[in-house]
Structures are given as structure tokens and as C-alpha cells.
Design an enzyme around this catalytic site. Structure first.
Site, mmCIF file in Angstrom:
data_model
loop_
_atom_site.group_PDB
_atom_site.id
_atom_site.type_symbol
_atom_site.label_atom_id
_atom_site.label_comp_id
_atom_site.label_asym_id
_atom_site.label_seq_id
_atom_site.Cartn_x
_atom_site.Cartn_y
_atom_site.Cartn_z
ATOM 1 C CD GLU A 156 1.843 -5.701 8.195
ATOM 2 O OE1 GLU A 156 2.026 -6.924 7.992
ATOM 3 O OE2 GLU A 156 2.578 -4.811 7.744
ATOM 4 N NE ARG A 182 -1.597 -0.403 6.761
ATOM 5 C CZ ARG A 182 -2.096 -0.952 7.861
ATOM 6 N NH1 ARG A 182 -3.212 -0.434 8.404
ATOM 7 N NH2 ARG A 182 -1.516 -1.990 8.440
ATOM 8 C CB THR A 198 -1.266 9.773 8.602
ATOM 9 O OG1 THR A 198 -2.166 8.789 9.144
ATOM 10 C CG2 THR A 198 -1.984 10.529 7.489
ATOM 11 C CD1 TRP A 199 -1.246 6.972 12.203
ATOM 12 C CD2 TRP A 199 -1.360 4.875 12.968
ATOM 13 N NE1 TRP A 199 -2.259 6.930 13.117
ATOM 14 C CE2 TRP A 199 -2.361 5.660 13.609
ATOM 15 C CE3 TRP A 199 -1.266 3.532 13.285
ATOM 16 C CZ2 TRP A 199 -3.226 5.128 14.561
ATOM 17 C CZ3 TRP A 199 -2.128 2.993 14.228
ATOM 18 C CH2 TRP A 199 -3.104 3.784 14.868
ATOM 19 C CG ASN A 200 3.485 3.668 6.571
ATOM 20 O OD1 ASN A 200 2.925 3.471 5.501
ATOM 21 N ND2 ASN A 200 3.632 2.704 7.468
ATOM 22 C CG HIS A 223 -0.142 -0.019 2.530
ATOM 23 N ND1 HIS A 223 0.432 1.105 3.090
ATOM 24 C CD2 HIS A 223 0.164 -1.041 3.360
ATOM 25 C CE1 HIS A 223 1.046 0.793 4.205
ATOM 26 N NE2 HIS A 223 0.905 -0.506 4.395
#
Length: 228
Positions: A96, A71, A24-26, A20
């Protein structure tokens, strides 16, 4: 990626597996696992770039599958729209790795708040789960192997796209090559696996991010995939 213009043999399926786009968390080094976070603006651009690439460079794609985490499904929808595929088939089994107590924490926060869970996430004990409902590596490997072989057996003689996640792709590399990959799994990288009717795996392409070359999207696509 020239082989993606070829027909696939009748006794195998070719799975074009795409991680993907950046979330925003990456971007803030926050651990996701099976928690939800949105694609960042960069992630949307990465997804558009890989969609354009597959629309130009891959032929005979008959289906698009995705993890049901948004995502992945949003990335998959952009790909499906570009290649003219009406449906994205979402599967919970493509999610995941579940990271238990780590989900939602930054790595720095995890080191202080959940050191045991963080240690377990990197454990060499294949049967050790991550505290808080997280998966062991063997659980992740069994789930991903079953899910991807199921897709392959539905699509023998065909090429399909599957949008998935970093830890899942690392597991698929183990299924095909017997070892973990040496490099990180970049956002929207293209990775091609062939699975035969007898469930034999081979790896045809790994970590292709040519669609991000020459842009600021490449550096953002390197994110730490080891545990998310």
C-alpha cells in the site's frame, strides 16, 4: 466474469487484482498505509468468498502474487489454497501507499494531530510526499507501474492473481484509463487488467463484488480506500 474462462493471448498477461479483506483497522476507520493490521472476522469471510468465486469462475490461473503486508498475504493464501496454487509470491513493491505520520491514526485523530499530513495525502501536487516518510502520488504511481509490468512480463500468455490494496488499485486504474476511478475500491473486489509485451494497459473488469451480493459482507467491504 466469463472472460476469465478464456485463454489469454500470447503477447499479454491478464492480472486479476483483488483488494484484501476488511481489517480491524478498516472497521474502525484507522489509517493503515504500510503498517500492519489483522483481517477482521468479516475480512476472513470476504476472503473466503472471493477465493470460492475465483475457484469456480476463473480458469488457467498460473500464479498468485501478493503484497507482503499480512492483510494481503493472508487473503492471497486463502485464494491460492482454493485454486490449488502451492505458492504465494510476496513482493514488497506491491505494498500500500506509505502514509507517513498518518499511519495508525483514525481520520478524526489525523485531523487534530497531523492536519498537514492529512492535507498532503489528498494534495493535487503529484510530487508532494506525505510528511513522515510517506509517498507522493508520483512515487506510488511509478512503483506500482514498475511492479505490475514486471509481473506481466514474467507471465505473458498467462492469467495471474495479485492481492493488493485500495490506493494501489486506484493507481492501476490511472495507468489503464488515465483517470482516478469514480467509486471506492471495495474489500475483495475483483479488478482485471491486461498488460501487453509492449507495456500497454487496458482494464477489462472493475469493482466486481458479486461474491458479496446478498450478504452483510458487501456493506463492510465499502471501506474508505482513498488513503488506505
Amino acid at each position: 466474469m466469463g472472460h476469465l474462462k478464456e485463454m489469454v493471448g500470447a503477447n499479454a498477461a491478464e492480472l486479476v487484482v483483488v483488494r484484501h479483506g476488511q481489517t480491524t483497522w478498516n472497521a474502525t476507520d484507522r489509517l493503515q498505509g504500510q503498517a500492519e493490521s489483522d483481517l477482521s472476522d468479516t475480512g476472513v469471510k470476504q476472503a473466503q468468498a472471493v477465493a470460492d468465486r475465483l475457484a469456480r469462475g476463473a480458469k488457467h490461473i498460473t500464479a498468485v502474487y501478493s503484497s507482503d503486508l499480512k492483510r494481503a498475504s493472508e487473503t492471497a493464501r486463502m485464494i491460492a489454497d482454493k485454486i490449488g496454487c502451492a505458492e504465494v509470491i510476496e513482493m514488497e513493491s506491491l505494498r500500500e501507499r506509505h502514509l507517513g505520520k498518518l499511519q495508525g491514526l483514525t481520520r478524526a485523530e489525523a485531523q487534530t494531530a497531523e492536519p498537514e499530513a492529512l492535507r498532503a495525502s489528498f494534495s493535487s501536487d503529484m510530487d508532494e510526499p506525505i510528511p513522515g516518510g510517506g509517498e507522493s502520488l508520483n512515487q506510488l504511481y511509478a512503483r506500482t507501474k514498475a511492479a505490475y509490468e514486471d509481473i506481466a512480463l514474467r507471465h505473458l500468455g498467462q492469467r495471474v492473481v495479485v492481492v493488493s490494496h485500495g490506493a494501489v488499485l486506484r493507481a492501476l486504474h490511472v495507468h489503464a484509463k488515465g483517470v482516478q476511478p469514480a467509486s471506492r475500491v471495495r474489500n475483495t473486489s475483483i479488478n482485471v487488467f491486461r498488460i501487453t509485451s509492449s507495456r500497454d494497459w487496458s482494464l477489462r473488469l472493475w469493482g466486481d463484488v458479486n461474491h458479496l451480493q446478498g450478504t452483510d459482507l458487501l456493506r463492510a467491504g465499502q471501506g474508505g480506500d482513498e488513503i488506505h
